[in-house]
Design an enzyme around this catalytic site. Structure first.
Site, PDB file in Angstrom:
ATOM      1  N   LYS A 140      48.551  36.955  35.339  1.00 27.70           N
ATOM      2  CA  LYS A 140      47.414  36.846  36.262  1.00 27.70           C
ATOM      3  C   LYS A 140      47.576  35.559  37.051  1.00 27.70           C
ATOM      4  CE  LYS A 140      43.546  38.879  37.488  1.00 27.70           C
ATOM      5  NZ  LYS A 140      43.248  40.327  37.575  1.00 27.70           N
ATOM      6  N   ASP A 180      42.889  40.942  43.520  1.00 30.57           N
ATOM      7  CA  ASP A 180      41.736  40.855  42.607  1.00 30.57           C
ATOM      8  C   ASP A 180      40.604  40.330  43.494  1.00 30.57           C
ATOM      9  OD1 ASP A 180      41.008  40.914  39.521  1.00 30.57           O
ATOM     10  OD2 ASP A 180      40.113  39.075  40.252  1.00 30.57           O
TER      11      ASP A 180
HETATM   12  P1  NDP Z   1      36.075  41.922  45.468  1.00 26.89           P
HETATM   13  O1  NDP Z   1      36.306  40.539  45.885  1.00 26.89           O
HETATM   14  O2  NDP Z   1      36.548  43.031  46.336  1.00 26.89           O
HETATM   15  O3  NDP Z   1      34.526  42.168  45.201  1.00 26.89           O
HETATM   16  C1  NDP Z   1      33.771  41.419  44.298  1.00 26.89           C
HETATM   17  C2  NDP Z   1      32.318  41.780  44.513  1.00 26.89           C
HETATM   18  O4  NDP Z   1      31.528  41.212  43.504  1.00 26.89           O
HETATM   19  C3  NDP Z   1      31.780  41.252  45.838  1.00 26.89           C
HETATM   20  O5  NDP Z   1      30.818  42.150  46.308  1.00 26.89           O
HETATM   21  C4  NDP Z   1      31.159  39.919  45.414  1.00 26.89           C
HETATM   22  O6  NDP Z   1      30.152  39.441  46.299  1.00 26.89           O
HETATM   23  C5  NDP Z   1      30.541  40.360  44.112  1.00 26.89           C
HETATM   24  N1  NDP Z   1      30.235  39.236  43.260  1.00 26.89           N
HETATM   25  C6  NDP Z   1      31.000  38.170  42.945  1.00 26.89           C
HETATM   26  N2  NDP Z   1      30.357  37.358  42.110  1.00 26.89           N
HETATM   27  C7  NDP Z   1      29.162  37.937  41.880  1.00 26.89           C
HETATM   28  C8  NDP Z   1      28.059  37.614  41.085  1.00 26.89           C
HETATM   29  N3  NDP Z   1      28.040  36.495  40.359  1.00 26.89           N
HETATM   30  N4  NDP Z   1      27.006  38.466  41.066  1.00 26.89           N
HETATM   31  C9  NDP Z   1      27.016  39.596  41.809  1.00 26.89           C
HETATM   32  N5  NDP Z   1      28.046  39.958  42.582  1.00 26.89           N
HETATM   33  C10 NDP Z   1      29.090  39.146  42.606  1.00 26.89           C
HETATM   34  O7  NDP Z   1      36.715  42.065  43.995  1.00 26.89           O
HETATM   35  P2  NDP Z   1      37.131  43.363  43.214  1.00 26.89           P
HETATM   36  O8  NDP Z   1      36.199  44.467  43.508  1.00 26.89           O
HETATM   37  O9  NDP Z   1      38.582  43.564  43.404  1.00 26.89           O
HETATM   38  O10 NDP Z   1      36.960  42.880  41.703  1.00 26.89           O
HETATM   39  C11 NDP Z   1      35.729  42.978  41.001  1.00 26.89           C
HETATM   40  C12 NDP Z   1      35.980  42.881  39.516  1.00 26.89           C
HETATM   41  O11 NDP Z   1      36.875  43.927  39.096  1.00 26.89           O
HETATM   42  C13 NDP Z   1      36.628  41.588  39.030  1.00 26.89           C
HETATM   43  O12 NDP Z   1      36.157  41.296  37.745  1.00 26.89           O
HETATM   44  C14 NDP Z   1      38.107  41.965  38.965  1.00 26.89           C
HETATM   45  O13 NDP Z   1      38.823  41.131  38.080  1.00 26.89           O
HETATM   46  C15 NDP Z   1      37.996  43.385  38.424  1.00 26.89           C
HETATM   47  N6  NDP Z   1      39.161  44.221  38.635  1.00 26.89           N
HETATM   48  C16 NDP Z   1      39.628  44.456  39.905  1.00 26.89           C
HETATM   49  C17 NDP Z   1      40.704  45.285  40.084  1.00 26.89           C
HETATM   50  C18 NDP Z   1      41.178  45.661  41.427  1.00 26.89           C
HETATM   51  O14 NDP Z   1      42.033  46.566  41.514  1.00 26.89           O
HETATM   52  N7  NDP Z   1      40.680  45.091  42.502  1.00 26.89           N
HETATM   53  C19 NDP Z   1      41.426  45.866  38.937  1.00 26.89           C
HETATM   54  C20 NDP Z   1      40.795  45.624  37.656  1.00 26.89           C
HETATM   55  C21 NDP Z   1      39.723  44.805  37.541  1.00 26.89           C
HETATM   56  P3  NDP Z   1      30.511  38.320  47.400  1.00 26.89           P
HETATM   57  O15 NDP Z   1      31.191  39.069  48.484  1.00 26.89           O
HETATM   58  O16 NDP Z   1      29.197  37.762  47.766  1.00 26.89           O
HETATM   59  O17 NDP Z   1      31.397  37.310  46.722  1.00 26.89           O
END
Ligand code: NDP
Length: 459
Positions: A140, A180
Protein backbone atom coordinates in the site's frame (compact mmCIF):
# COMPACT_ATOMS: atom_id res chain seq x y z
CA UNK A 1 -12.23 -38.13 24.45
CA UNK A 2 -11.56 -36.14 27.62
CA UNK A 3 -7.82 -36.33 26.98
CA UNK A 4 -8.25 -35.01 23.44
CA UNK A 5 -10.32 -32.12 24.76
CA UNK A 6 -7.62 -31.28 27.29
CA UNK A 7 -4.97 -31.32 24.56
CA UNK A 8 -7.09 -28.99 22.41
CA UNK A 9 -7.60 -26.61 25.32
CA UNK A 10 -3.86 -26.56 25.99
CA UNK A 11 -3.15 -25.76 22.33
CA UNK A 12 -5.73 -22.96 22.38
CA UNK A 13 -4.23 -21.43 25.54
CA UNK A 14 -0.77 -21.66 24.00
CA UNK A 15 -2.01 -19.90 20.83
CA UNK A 16 -3.74 -17.21 22.92
CA UNK A 17 -0.59 -16.56 24.93
CA UNK A 18 1.48 -16.36 21.75
CA UNK A 19 -0.94 -13.87 20.18
CA UNK A 20 -1.19 -11.73 23.33
CA UNK A 21 2.57 -11.58 23.65
CA UNK A 22 3.01 -10.72 19.98
CA UNK A 23 0.40 -7.97 20.17
CA UNK A 24 2.30 -6.39 23.06
CA UNK A 25 5.46 -6.49 20.94
CA UNK A 26 3.64 -4.88 17.99
CA UNK A 27 2.39 -2.01 20.16
CA UNK A 28 5.82 -1.58 21.74
CA UNK A 29 7.66 -1.62 18.40
CA UNK A 30 5.21 0.64 16.60
CA UNK A 31 4.18 3.23 19.18
CA UNK A 32 1.35 5.65 18.28
CA UNK A 33 0.34 3.59 15.23
CA UNK A 34 -3.19 3.05 16.51
CA UNK A 35 -4.83 2.13 13.19
CA UNK A 36 -2.10 -0.45 12.57
CA UNK A 37 -2.59 -1.92 16.06
CA UNK A 38 -6.35 -2.13 15.46
CA UNK A 39 -5.97 -3.99 12.14
CA UNK A 40 -3.39 -6.41 13.56
CA UNK A 41 -5.50 -7.09 16.65
CA UNK A 42 -8.57 -7.95 14.58
CA UNK A 43 -6.63 -10.39 12.40
CA UNK A 44 -4.54 -12.00 15.15
CA UNK A 45 -7.41 -12.76 17.53
CA UNK A 46 -9.38 -14.36 14.74
CA UNK A 47 -6.43 -16.63 13.88
CA UNK A 48 -6.22 -18.28 17.32
CA UNK A 49 -8.22 -21.37 16.22
CA UNK A 50 -5.90 -21.94 13.21
CA UNK A 51 -2.77 -21.50 15.32
CA UNK A 52 -4.15 -23.93 17.92
CA UNK A 53 -4.74 -26.55 15.21
CA UNK A 54 -1.45 -25.90 13.36
CA UNK A 55 1.34 -25.23 15.89
CA UNK A 56 3.87 -25.13 13.04
CA UNK A 57 2.64 -21.63 12.21
CA UNK A 58 3.82 -20.60 15.69
CA UNK A 59 7.02 -22.66 15.50
CA UNK A 60 8.02 -20.96 12.23
CA UNK A 61 7.04 -17.52 13.55
CA UNK A 62 4.62 -16.86 10.68
CA UNK A 63 2.77 -14.05 12.47
CA UNK A 64 5.99 -12.45 13.78
CA UNK A 65 7.19 -12.32 10.17
CA UNK A 66 3.89 -11.17 8.64
CA UNK A 67 3.50 -8.23 10.99
CA UNK A 68 6.89 -6.80 10.03
CA UNK A 69 6.76 -5.46 6.45
CA UNK A 70 9.48 -6.48 4.01
CA UNK A 71 10.15 -2.76 3.82
CA UNK A 72 8.54 0.62 4.49
CA UNK A 73 9.81 3.33 2.17
CA UNK A 74 9.22 6.98 3.05
CA UNK A 75 10.34 9.81 0.83
CA UNK A 76 10.24 13.54 0.21
CA UNK A 77 7.89 14.76 -2.53
CA UNK A 78 8.77 18.34 -3.53
CA UNK A 79 6.55 20.14 -6.05
CA UNK A 80 5.79 23.69 -7.15
CA UNK A 81 2.34 25.22 -6.76
CA UNK A 82 0.72 27.61 -9.24
CA UNK A 83 2.19 30.62 -7.42
CA UNK A 84 5.72 29.31 -7.86
CA UNK A 85 6.00 28.35 -4.19
CA UNK A 86 7.87 25.12 -3.41
CA UNK A 87 5.85 22.67 -1.33
CA UNK A 88 6.97 19.44 0.30
CA UNK A 89 4.84 16.40 1.09
CA UNK A 90 5.74 12.98 2.43
CA UNK A 91 5.41 9.86 0.29
CA UNK A 92 5.05 6.25 1.50
CA UNK A 93 5.14 2.75 0.09
CA UNK A 94 4.88 -0.29 2.32
CA UNK A 95 5.79 -3.64 0.79
CA UNK A 96 4.33 -6.09 3.27
CA UNK A 97 4.41 -9.55 1.78
CA UNK A 98 5.21 -11.05 -1.62
CA UNK A 99 4.74 -14.66 -0.52
CA UNK A 100 2.13 -15.39 -3.20
CA UNK A 101 2.80 -12.70 -5.82
CA UNK A 102 4.13 -9.18 -6.44
CA UNK A 103 3.21 -6.56 -3.82
CA UNK A 104 -0.14 -5.08 -4.77
CA UNK A 105 -2.25 -2.32 -3.23
CA UNK A 106 -3.48 1.20 -3.85
CA UNK A 107 -2.08 4.69 -3.32
CA UNK A 108 -3.98 7.12 -1.09
CA UNK A 109 -3.58 10.91 -1.30
CA UNK A 110 -5.18 12.44 1.79
CA UNK A 111 -3.90 14.78 4.53
CA UNK A 112 -4.50 12.07 7.17
CA UNK A 113 -1.99 9.68 5.56
CA UNK A 114 0.86 8.59 7.84
CA UNK A 115 2.83 5.41 8.51
CA UNK A 116 0.08 3.94 10.71
CA UNK A 117 -2.63 4.35 8.06
CA UNK A 118 -0.42 2.98 5.28
CA UNK A 119 0.66 0.02 7.41
CA UNK A 120 -2.88 -0.89 8.48
CA UNK A 121 -3.98 -0.82 4.85
CA UNK A 122 -0.93 -2.77 3.65
CA UNK A 123 -1.30 -5.41 6.36
CA UNK A 124 -4.98 -6.00 5.53
CA UNK A 125 -4.13 -6.13 1.85
CA UNK A 126 -2.07 -9.33 2.38
CA UNK A 127 -5.13 -11.30 3.44
CA UNK A 128 -7.57 -9.60 1.08
CA UNK A 129 -5.38 -10.27 -1.93
CA UNK A 130 -4.91 -13.88 -0.92
CA UNK A 131 -8.69 -14.28 -0.57
CA UNK A 132 -9.24 -13.20 -4.18
CA UNK A 133 -7.54 -16.39 -5.34
CA UNK A 134 -5.27 -14.29 -7.60
CA UNK A 135 -1.45 -14.41 -7.37
CA UNK A 136 -0.88 -11.05 -5.65
CA UNK A 137 0.95 -10.06 -2.47
CA UNK A 138 0.22 -7.17 -0.11
CA UNK A 139 1.36 -3.53 -0.28
CA UNK A 140 0.00 0.00 0.00
CA UNK A 141 1.20 3.57 -0.36
CA UNK A 142 0.32 7.20 -0.66
CA UNK A 143 1.00 10.68 0.56
CA UNK A 144 -0.30 13.33 2.95
CA UNK A 145 -0.88 15.51 -0.14
CA UNK A 146 -4.42 16.96 -0.18
CA UNK A 147 -5.81 17.03 -3.73
CA UNK A 148 -8.78 19.19 -2.61
CA UNK A 149 -8.61 22.70 -4.03
CA UNK A 150 -5.55 21.97 -6.17
CA UNK A 151 -5.49 22.89 -9.85
CA UNK A 152 -5.13 20.29 -12.59
CA UNK A 153 -1.50 21.34 -13.17
CA UNK A 154 -0.67 21.18 -9.47
CA UNK A 155 -2.05 17.63 -9.32
CA UNK A 156 0.00 16.69 -12.39
CA UNK A 157 3.21 18.15 -10.98
CA UNK A 158 2.66 16.42 -7.66
CA UNK A 159 1.99 13.03 -9.32
CA UNK A 160 5.13 13.38 -11.44
CA UNK A 161 7.30 14.19 -8.44
CA UNK A 162 5.75 11.36 -6.41
CA UNK A 163 6.43 8.87 -9.21
CA UNK A 164 10.00 10.10 -9.71
CA UNK A 165 10.89 8.49 -6.38
CA UNK A 166 8.30 5.68 -6.33
CA UNK A 167 9.51 4.39 -9.71
CA UNK A 168 12.70 3.13 -8.06
CA UNK A 169 10.70 0.66 -6.00
CA UNK A 170 7.94 -0.68 -8.28
CA UNK A 171 7.62 -2.74 -11.45
CA UNK A 172 5.14 -5.10 -13.11
CA UNK A 173 6.79 -8.14 -11.46
CA UNK A 174 7.78 -6.52 -8.15
CA UNK A 175 5.13 -4.08 -6.92
CA UNK A 176 1.99 -2.88 -8.70
CA UNK A 177 0.19 0.16 -7.18
CA UNK A 178 -3.37 1.27 -7.99
CA UNK A 179 -5.79 4.00 -6.83
CA UNK A 180 -7.47 4.57 -3.46
CA UNK A 181 -8.87 7.68 -1.73
CA UNK A 182 -7.83 10.76 -3.73
CA UNK A 183 -6.26 8.70 -6.52
CA UNK A 184 -8.42 7.89 -9.55
CA UNK A 185 -7.81 7.39 -13.28
CA UNK A 186 -6.52 10.97 -13.69
CA UNK A 187 -3.75 10.60 -11.08
CA UNK A 188 -2.88 7.08 -12.30
CA UNK A 189 -2.55 8.53 -15.81
CA UNK A 190 -0.09 11.24 -14.72
CA UNK A 191 1.93 8.72 -12.70
CA UNK A 192 1.98 6.21 -15.55
CA UNK A 193 3.17 8.92 -17.96
CA UNK A 194 6.04 9.80 -15.64
CA UNK A 195 6.99 6.16 -15.02
CA UNK A 196 7.08 5.47 -18.78
CA UNK A 197 9.31 8.47 -19.31
CA UNK A 198 11.69 7.47 -16.52
CA UNK A 199 12.19 3.84 -17.52
CA UNK A 200 11.94 4.37 -21.27
CA UNK A 201 9.62 1.43 -21.91
CA UNK A 202 5.90 0.70 -22.09
CA UNK A 203 5.44 -1.45 -19.00
CA UNK A 204 1.64 -1.43 -18.90
CA UNK A 205 1.32 -3.77 -15.92
CA UNK A 206 3.16 -1.50 -13.47
CA UNK A 207 -0.02 0.33 -12.38
CA UNK A 208 -3.67 -0.69 -12.44
CA UNK A 209 -6.73 1.51 -12.70
CA UNK A 210 -5.36 3.01 -15.94
CA UNK A 211 -7.58 4.66 -18.56
CA UNK A 212 -9.29 2.21 -20.91
CA UNK A 213 -7.47 3.57 -23.96
CA UNK A 214 -3.97 2.75 -22.69
CA UNK A 215 -4.10 -0.57 -20.87
CA UNK A 216 -6.87 -0.17 -18.31
CA UNK A 217 -9.54 -2.82 -17.80
CA UNK A 218 -13.21 -2.31 -18.43
CA UNK A 219 -15.03 -2.77 -15.15
CA UNK A 220 -12.15 -1.68 -12.87
CA UNK A 221 -13.87 1.60 -11.98
CA UNK A 222 -17.04 -0.24 -10.98
CA UNK A 223 -15.34 -3.28 -9.45
CA UNK A 224 -15.09 -2.43 -5.74
CA UNK A 225 -18.66 -1.12 -5.41
CA UNK A 226 -20.21 -3.80 -7.62
CA UNK A 227 -18.16 -6.50 -5.91
CA UNK A 228 -19.28 -5.38 -2.44
CA UNK A 229 -22.92 -5.56 -3.50
CA UNK A 230 -22.43 -8.99 -5.13
CA UNK A 231 -20.89 -10.21 -1.88
CA UNK A 232 -23.65 -8.79 0.32
CA UNK A 233 -26.36 -10.16 -2.03
CA UNK A 234 -24.83 -13.61 -1.62
CA UNK A 235 -24.90 -13.22 2.17
CA UNK A 236 -28.50 -11.96 2.11
CA UNK A 237 -29.71 -14.73 -0.21
CA UNK A 238 -28.54 -17.37 2.28
CA UNK A 239 -31.09 -15.92 4.69
CA UNK A 240 -33.81 -15.51 2.04
CA UNK A 241 -33.21 -11.76 1.97
CA UNK A 242 -32.16 -9.56 -0.95
CA UNK A 243 -31.38 -6.01 -2.05
CA UNK A 244 -34.67 -6.04 -3.94
CA UNK A 245 -37.13 -3.83 -2.04
CA UNK A 246 -34.60 -2.96 0.69
CA UNK A 247 -33.77 0.50 1.98
CA UNK A 248 -30.04 1.18 1.79
CA UNK A 249 -27.71 3.84 3.25
CA UNK A 250 -24.28 4.28 1.64
CA UNK A 251 -21.63 6.56 3.12
CA UNK A 252 -19.22 8.49 0.89
CA UNK A 253 -19.83 9.55 -2.70
CA UNK A 254 -16.51 8.54 -4.23
CA UNK A 255 -15.51 5.65 -6.44
CA UNK A 256 -16.62 2.81 -4.17
CA UNK A 257 -19.85 4.48 -3.01
CA UNK A 258 -21.10 5.50 -6.45
CA UNK A 259 -20.80 2.02 -7.92
CA UNK A 260 -22.13 0.33 -4.78
CA UNK A 261 -25.20 2.59 -5.10
CA UNK A 262 -25.50 1.82 -8.80
CA UNK A 263 -25.45 -1.96 -8.35
CA UNK A 264 -27.74 -1.86 -5.30
CA UNK A 265 -30.25 0.18 -7.35
CA UNK A 266 -29.95 -2.23 -10.29
CA UNK A 267 -30.85 -5.04 -7.88
CA UNK A 268 -34.00 -3.19 -6.83
CA UNK A 269 -32.88 -1.35 -3.66
CA UNK A 270 -33.92 2.17 -2.68
CA UNK A 271 -30.73 4.04 -1.71
CA UNK A 272 -31.84 6.92 0.51
CA UNK A 273 -28.58 8.50 1.67
CA UNK A 274 -24.95 9.17 0.81
CA UNK A 275 -22.29 11.60 2.06
CA UNK A 276 -18.94 13.32 1.66
CA UNK A 277 -16.52 14.51 4.33
CA UNK A 278 -18.63 17.65 4.92
CA UNK A 279 -22.10 16.17 5.39
CA UNK A 280 -24.82 13.82 4.16
CA UNK A 281 -27.94 13.88 1.99
CA UNK A 282 -31.18 12.11 2.88
CA UNK A 283 -33.55 11.64 -0.04
CA UNK A 284 -36.56 9.64 1.09
CA UNK A 285 -37.72 8.70 -2.42
CA UNK A 286 -34.26 7.53 -3.41
CA UNK A 287 -31.00 9.26 -4.36
CA UNK A 288 -30.78 10.39 -7.98
CA UNK A 289 -27.53 8.74 -9.04
CA UNK A 290 -27.19 10.72 -12.27
CA UNK A 291 -27.05 13.91 -10.21
CA UNK A 292 -24.47 12.46 -7.80
CA UNK A 293 -22.31 11.16 -10.64
CA UNK A 294 -22.34 14.53 -12.38
CA UNK A 295 -21.63 16.49 -9.18
CA UNK A 296 -18.79 14.18 -8.10
CA UNK A 297 -17.27 12.67 -11.23
CA UNK A 298 -17.62 15.64 -13.59
CA UNK A 299 -18.08 18.90 -11.70
CA UNK A 300 -16.04 18.15 -8.56
CA UNK A 301 -18.72 19.61 -6.28
CA UNK A 302 -20.06 18.85 -2.82
CA UNK A 303 -23.03 16.79 -1.62
CA UNK A 304 -24.66 19.94 -0.25
CA UNK A 305 -25.22 21.07 -3.87
CA UNK A 306 -27.51 18.09 -4.48
CA UNK A 307 -30.43 19.73 -2.64
CA UNK A 308 -30.27 22.74 -4.98
CA UNK A 309 -31.52 20.39 -7.71
CA UNK A 310 -33.64 18.13 -5.49
CA UNK A 311 -35.39 20.40 -2.96
CA UNK A 312 -37.29 17.43 -1.47
CA UNK A 313 -33.96 16.01 -0.24
CA UNK A 314 -32.38 17.14 3.05
CA UNK A 315 -28.69 17.98 3.56
CA UNK A 316 -27.12 17.84 7.05
CA UNK A 317 -23.62 19.06 7.95
CA UNK A 318 -21.38 16.43 9.61
CA UNK A 319 -20.84 12.82 8.59
CA UNK A 320 -21.70 10.46 11.43
CA UNK A 321 -25.40 11.45 11.46
CA UNK A 322 -25.89 9.34 8.33
CA UNK A 323 -26.07 6.25 10.58
CA UNK A 324 -29.14 7.62 12.38
CA UNK A 325 -31.18 6.99 9.21
CA UNK A 326 -33.21 3.77 9.50
CA UNK A 327 -32.25 1.22 6.82
CA UNK A 328 -32.22 -2.51 6.07
CA UNK A 329 -28.69 -2.50 4.69
CA UNK A 330 -25.81 -0.14 5.51
CA UNK A 331 -22.81 0.09 3.20
CA UNK A 332 -19.99 2.16 4.76
CA UNK A 333 -17.91 3.12 1.71
CA UNK A 334 -16.04 6.27 2.84
CA UNK A 335 -13.14 5.74 5.26
CA UNK A 336 -11.75 3.96 8.33
CA UNK A 337 -13.54 3.97 11.69
CA UNK A 338 -16.62 5.81 10.38
CA UNK A 339 -18.95 3.52 12.39
CA UNK A 340 -18.19 3.52 16.10
CA UNK A 341 -20.09 1.70 18.86
CA UNK A 342 -22.65 4.52 19.16
CA UNK A 343 -23.48 4.46 15.46
CA UNK A 344 -23.57 0.65 15.54
CA UNK A 345 -26.05 0.68 18.43
CA UNK A 346 -28.26 3.13 16.57
CA UNK A 347 -28.20 1.06 13.39
CA UNK A 348 -29.16 -2.05 15.37
CA UNK A 349 -31.93 -0.22 17.24
CA UNK A 350 -33.31 1.00 13.90
CA UNK A 351 -33.50 -2.57 12.61
CA UNK A 352 -30.52 -2.88 10.26
CA UNK A 353 -30.27 -6.42 8.85
CA UNK A 354 -26.91 -6.35 7.10
CA UNK A 355 -23.67 -4.36 6.94
CA UNK A 356 -21.37 -4.52 3.93
CA UNK A 357 -17.99 -2.84 4.37
CA UNK A 358 -17.04 -1.18 1.07
CA UNK A 359 -14.36 0.98 2.72
CA UNK A 360 -11.32 -0.41 4.53
CA UNK A 361 -11.87 -0.91 8.29
CA UNK A 362 -14.93 1.39 8.42
CA UNK A 363 -16.22 -0.23 11.63
CA UNK A 364 -14.36 -0.05 14.93
CA UNK A 365 -13.73 -3.34 16.77
CA UNK A 366 -16.47 -2.39 19.27
CA UNK A 367 -18.93 -1.73 16.44
CA UNK A 368 -18.22 -5.13 14.87
CA UNK A 369 -18.85 -6.84 18.22
CA UNK A 370 -22.22 -5.09 18.51
CA UNK A 371 -23.28 -6.21 15.02
CA UNK A 372 -22.23 -9.80 15.66
CA UNK A 373 -23.87 -9.91 19.11
CA UNK A 374 -27.17 -8.79 17.55
CA UNK A 375 -26.95 -11.28 14.67
CA UNK A 376 -26.69 -8.55 12.06
CA UNK A 377 -25.26 -10.09 8.87
CA UNK A 378 -21.76 -8.64 8.60
CA UNK A 379 -19.60 -8.60 5.46
CA UNK A 380 -16.07 -7.56 6.50
CA UNK A 381 -14.00 -5.27 4.26
CA UNK A 382 -11.29 -7.79 3.47
CA UNK A 383 -13.84 -9.98 1.74
CA UNK A 384 -16.53 -7.51 0.67
CA UNK A 385 -14.32 -4.89 -0.98
CA UNK A 386 -11.89 -7.34 -2.61
CA UNK A 387 -13.58 -6.86 -5.99
CA UNK A 388 -11.41 -3.82 -6.76
CA UNK A 389 -8.08 -5.56 -6.36
CA UNK A 390 -9.49 -8.65 -8.08
CA UNK A 391 -10.19 -6.69 -11.25
CA UNK A 392 -6.80 -5.01 -10.86
CA UNK A 393 -5.32 -8.52 -11.04
CA UNK A 394 -7.45 -9.13 -14.15
CA UNK A 395 -6.04 -5.87 -15.57
CA UNK A 396 -2.51 -7.21 -14.97
CA UNK A 397 -3.45 -10.47 -16.71
CA UNK A 398 -4.81 -8.56 -19.74
CA UNK A 399 -1.67 -6.38 -19.86
CA UNK A 400 0.58 -9.47 -19.80
CA UNK A 401 -1.42 -11.16 -22.54
CA UNK A 402 -1.73 -7.88 -24.48
CA UNK A 403 -5.47 -8.19 -24.92
CA UNK A 404 -8.69 -6.60 -23.59
CA UNK A 405 -11.76 -8.33 -22.26
CA UNK A 406 -15.28 -6.91 -22.66
CA UNK A 407 -17.22 -5.44 -19.74
CA UNK A 408 -19.42 -8.57 -19.70
CA UNK A 409 -16.38 -10.85 -19.51
CA UNK A 410 -14.83 -8.87 -16.65
CA UNK A 411 -18.12 -8.60 -14.78
CA UNK A 412 -18.74 -12.35 -15.10
CA UNK A 413 -15.26 -13.07 -13.70
CA UNK A 414 -15.84 -10.56 -10.86
CA UNK A 415 -19.10 -12.28 -9.91
CA UNK A 416 -17.38 -15.67 -9.82
CA UNK A 417 -14.53 -14.27 -7.69
CA UNK A 418 -16.92 -12.65 -5.17
CA UNK A 419 -18.90 -15.92 -4.91
CA UNK A 420 -15.68 -17.85 -4.31
CA UNK A 421 -14.58 -15.39 -1.62
CA UNK A 422 -17.94 -15.78 0.09
CA UNK A 423 -17.77 -19.59 -0.13
CA UNK A 424 -14.17 -19.81 1.11
CA UNK A 425 -14.83 -17.43 4.04
CA UNK A 426 -17.99 -19.33 5.00
CA UNK A 427 -16.19 -22.68 4.75
CA UNK A 428 -13.36 -21.49 7.00
CA UNK A 429 -15.85 -20.14 9.56
CA UNK A 430 -17.56 -23.55 9.69
CA UNK A 431 -14.31 -25.51 9.78
CA UNK A 432 -13.05 -23.50 12.76
CA UNK A 433 -16.24 -23.61 14.81
CA UNK A 434 -17.72 -20.15 14.22
CA UNK A 435 -20.24 -20.82 11.43
CA UNK A 436 -21.40 -17.67 9.68
CA UNK A 437 -18.79 -15.42 11.29
CA UNK A 438 -17.29 -13.97 8.11
CA UNK A 439 -14.83 -11.75 10.00
CA UNK A 440 -13.03 -14.80 11.31
CA UNK A 441 -13.72 -16.88 8.19
CA UNK A 442 -12.24 -14.31 5.80
CA UNK A 443 -9.15 -13.74 7.95
CA UNK A 444 -8.49 -17.47 8.23
CA UNK A 445 -9.13 -18.24 4.55
CA UNK A 446 -6.80 -15.41 3.51
CA UNK A 447 -4.13 -16.30 6.05
CA UNK A 448 -3.73 -20.04 5.41
CA UNK A 449 -2.66 -19.67 1.78
CA UNK A 450 -0.04 -17.03 2.63
CA UNK A 451 1.22 -18.94 5.69
CA UNK A 452 1.60 -22.18 3.71
CA UNK A 453 3.50 -20.35 0.97
CA UNK A 454 5.83 -18.90 3.62
CA UNK A 455 6.42 -22.35 5.11
CA UNK A 456 7.18 -23.76 1.67
CA UNK A 457 9.63 -20.95 0.87
CA UNK A 458 11.62 -21.24 4.12
CA UNK A 459 12.80 -18.62 6.57
P1 NDP B 1 -12.67 8.33 -3.04
O1 NDP B 1 -11.63 9.32 -2.77
O2 NDP B 1 -13.12 8.12 -4.44
O3 NDP B 1 -13.97 8.64 -2.17
C1 NDP B 1 -13.96 8.73 -0.78
C2 NDP B 1 -15.30 9.28 -0.35
O4 NDP B 1 -15.42 9.21 1.04
C3 NDP B 1 -15.48 10.74 -0.74
O5 NDP B 1 -16.83 10.96 -1.01
C4 NDP B 1 -15.03 11.46 0.54
O6 NDP B 1 -15.55 12.78 0.68
C5 NDP B 1 -15.66 10.54 1.55
N1 NDP B 1 -15.07 10.70 2.86
C6 NDP B 1 -13.77 10.77 3.21
N2 NDP B 1 -13.64 10.90 4.52
C7 NDP B 1 -14.89 10.90 5.02
C8 NDP B 1 -15.43 10.98 6.31
N3 NDP B 1 -14.65 11.11 7.37
N4 NDP B 1 -16.78 10.91 6.44
C9 NDP B 1 -17.58 10.79 5.36
N5 NDP B 1 -17.12 10.71 4.11
C10 NDP B 1 -15.81 10.76 3.95
O7 NDP B 1 -12.15 6.93 -2.42
P2 NDP B 1 -12.62 5.47 -2.73
O8 NDP B 1 -14.07 5.43 -2.99
O9 NDP B 1 -11.68 4.89 -3.71
O10 NDP B 1 -12.29 4.74 -1.35
C11 NDP B 1 -13.21 4.69 -0.27
C12 NDP B 1 -12.82 3.59 0.69
O11 NDP B 1 -12.80 2.33 0.00
C13 NDP B 1 -11.44 3.72 1.33
O12 NDP B 1 -11.48 3.16 2.61
C14 NDP B 1 -10.58 2.84 0.42
O13 NDP B 1 -9.41 2.40 1.08
C15 NDP B 1 -11.54 1.70 0.16
N6 NDP B 1 -11.24 0.89 -1.01
C16 NDP B 1 -11.16 1.46 -2.25
C17 NDP B 1 -10.92 0.67 -3.35
C18 NDP B 1 -10.93 1.22 -4.72
O14 NDP B 1 -10.90 0.41 -5.67
N7 NDP B 1 -11.03 2.51 -4.93
C19 NDP B 1 -10.65 -0.77 -3.21
C20 NDP B 1 -10.85 -1.28 -1.87
C21 NDP B 1 -11.10 -0.45 -0.83
P3 NDP B 1 -14.65 14.05 0.28
O15 NDP B 1 -14.73 14.11 -1.20
O16 NDP B 1 -15.30 15.17 0.98
O17 NDP B 1 -13.26 13.78 0.79
Amino acid sequence: MKLQQEVEETHTRYAQDYVNHLLETVVHRNPYETEFHQAVKEVFYSLIPVLAKNPKYIEYAILDRLVEPDRLITFRVPWTDDNGKVRVNRGFRVQFSNAIGPYKGGLRFHPSVNASIIKFLGFEQIFKNSLTGQPIGGGKGGSDFDPKGKSELEIMRFCQSFMTELSKHIGQDTDVPAGDIGVGAREIGYMFGQYKKLIGAYEAGVLTGKGIGYGGSLGRKEATGYGAVYFVEQMLNEKDLSFNGSTVVVSGSGNVSIYAMEKAMQLGARVVACSDSSGYIYHKDGINLDTIKRLKEVENRRCRDYVLEHPDAVYTEGCSGIWTIPCDIALPCATQNEINHLSAELLVRNGVKAIGEGANMPSTLEAIDIFLQHNVLFAPAKAANAGGVSVSALEMAQNSARLSWTMDEVDAKLQIIMKNIYRESMKASEEYGVPGNLVIGANIAGFVKVADAMLAQGV
